[in-house]
Scaffold this active site. Sequence first.
Site, PDB file in Angstrom:
ATOM      1  N   HIS A  75       0.527  11.290  -1.731  1.00  0.00           N
ATOM      2  CA  HIS A  75       0.983  10.246  -0.821  1.00  0.00           C
ATOM      3  C   HIS A  75       2.415   9.860  -1.191  1.00  0.00           C
ATOM      4  O   HIS A  75       2.821   9.966  -2.354  1.00  0.00           O
ATOM      5  CB  HIS A  75       0.089   9.013  -0.931  1.00  0.00           C
ATOM      6  CG  HIS A  75      -1.261   9.192  -0.341  1.00  0.00           C
ATOM      7  ND1 HIS A  75      -1.974   8.135   0.176  1.00  0.00           N
ATOM      8  CD2 HIS A  75      -2.052  10.281  -0.184  1.00  0.00           C
ATOM      9  CE1 HIS A  75      -3.140   8.553   0.619  1.00  0.00           C
ATOM     10  NE2 HIS A  75      -3.220   9.865   0.407  1.00  0.00           N
ATOM     11  N   GLU A 119       3.857   7.016  -1.645  1.00  0.00           N
ATOM     12  CA  GLU A 119       3.994   6.004  -2.695  1.00  0.00           C
ATOM     13  C   GLU A 119       3.810   6.608  -4.082  1.00  0.00           C
ATOM     14  O   GLU A 119       4.588   6.319  -4.996  1.00  0.00           O
ATOM     15  CB  GLU A 119       2.944   4.890  -2.516  1.00  0.00           C
ATOM     16  CG  GLU A 119       3.049   4.144  -1.213  1.00  0.00           C
ATOM     17  CD  GLU A 119       2.144   4.682  -0.119  1.00  0.00           C
ATOM     18  OE1 GLU A 119       1.597   3.870   0.634  1.00  0.00           O
ATOM     19  OE2 GLU A 119       1.989   5.920  -0.024  1.00  0.00           O
ATOM     20  N   CYS A 148      -2.701   2.425   1.030  1.00  0.00           N
ATOM     21  CA  CYS A 148      -4.148   2.637   0.953  1.00  0.00           C
ATOM     22  C   CYS A 148      -4.643   2.167  -0.424  1.00  0.00           C
ATOM     23  O   CYS A 148      -3.834   1.814  -1.284  1.00  0.00           O
ATOM     24  CB  CYS A 148      -4.460   4.116   1.153  1.00  0.00           C
ATOM     25  SG  CYS A 148      -3.978   5.151  -0.258  1.00  0.00           S
ATOM     26  N   CYS A 170      -2.953   4.088  -3.385  1.00  0.00           N
ATOM     27  CA  CYS A 170      -1.546   3.756  -3.576  1.00  0.00           C
ATOM     28  C   CYS A 170      -1.367   2.314  -4.032  1.00  0.00           C
ATOM     29  O   CYS A 170      -0.500   2.029  -4.870  1.00  0.00           O
ATOM     30  CB  CYS A 170      -0.776   4.028  -2.295  1.00  0.00           C
ATOM     31  SG  CYS A 170      -0.726   5.804  -1.909  1.00  0.00           S
TER      32      CYS A 170
END
Length: 154
Positions: free
Chosen positions: A58, A60, A88, A91
Amino acid sequence: MSEHHFPRDEYYMRFALREAERAGKHGDVPIGAVVTFQGEIIGSAGNERELRQSPTAHAEVLAIEQAARRIGHWRLLDTVIYVTIEPCPMCAGAIVLARVPRLVYGAPDEKAGATGTLFDIVRDPRLNHSVDVVGGVLEDESVALLQEFFRERR
């Protein structure tokens, strides 16, 4: 969640949007993240789950890892992370574990948002770190990127 954001927040969010655009070009959901320290970008990435075939790639997480390498330490004290969509659970957990003190995001995530929408991991008093959160910065631009991406795939 704090409603107050600064002009510099929009400035850095535009860099995150640029990372999101790059992610979309290689087939990943267009989400971008930027980590700043003392006004300098020390980490930036877009989603790379498809590119790397990795569920943890992801934006992040990748930006946090890059920032930690750049400063030579896993504690990202005195940093700010800018993300085009609400993080999410994974993250949000990474942001807490990296000790990032401030998060600025664009659009809320009704399906997986973990900074106030579905969960509030970053401000859970049971954890040893809490994050100041500002949402809605350049929200329309973030939503437009996502809508265009998914419209093209349907």
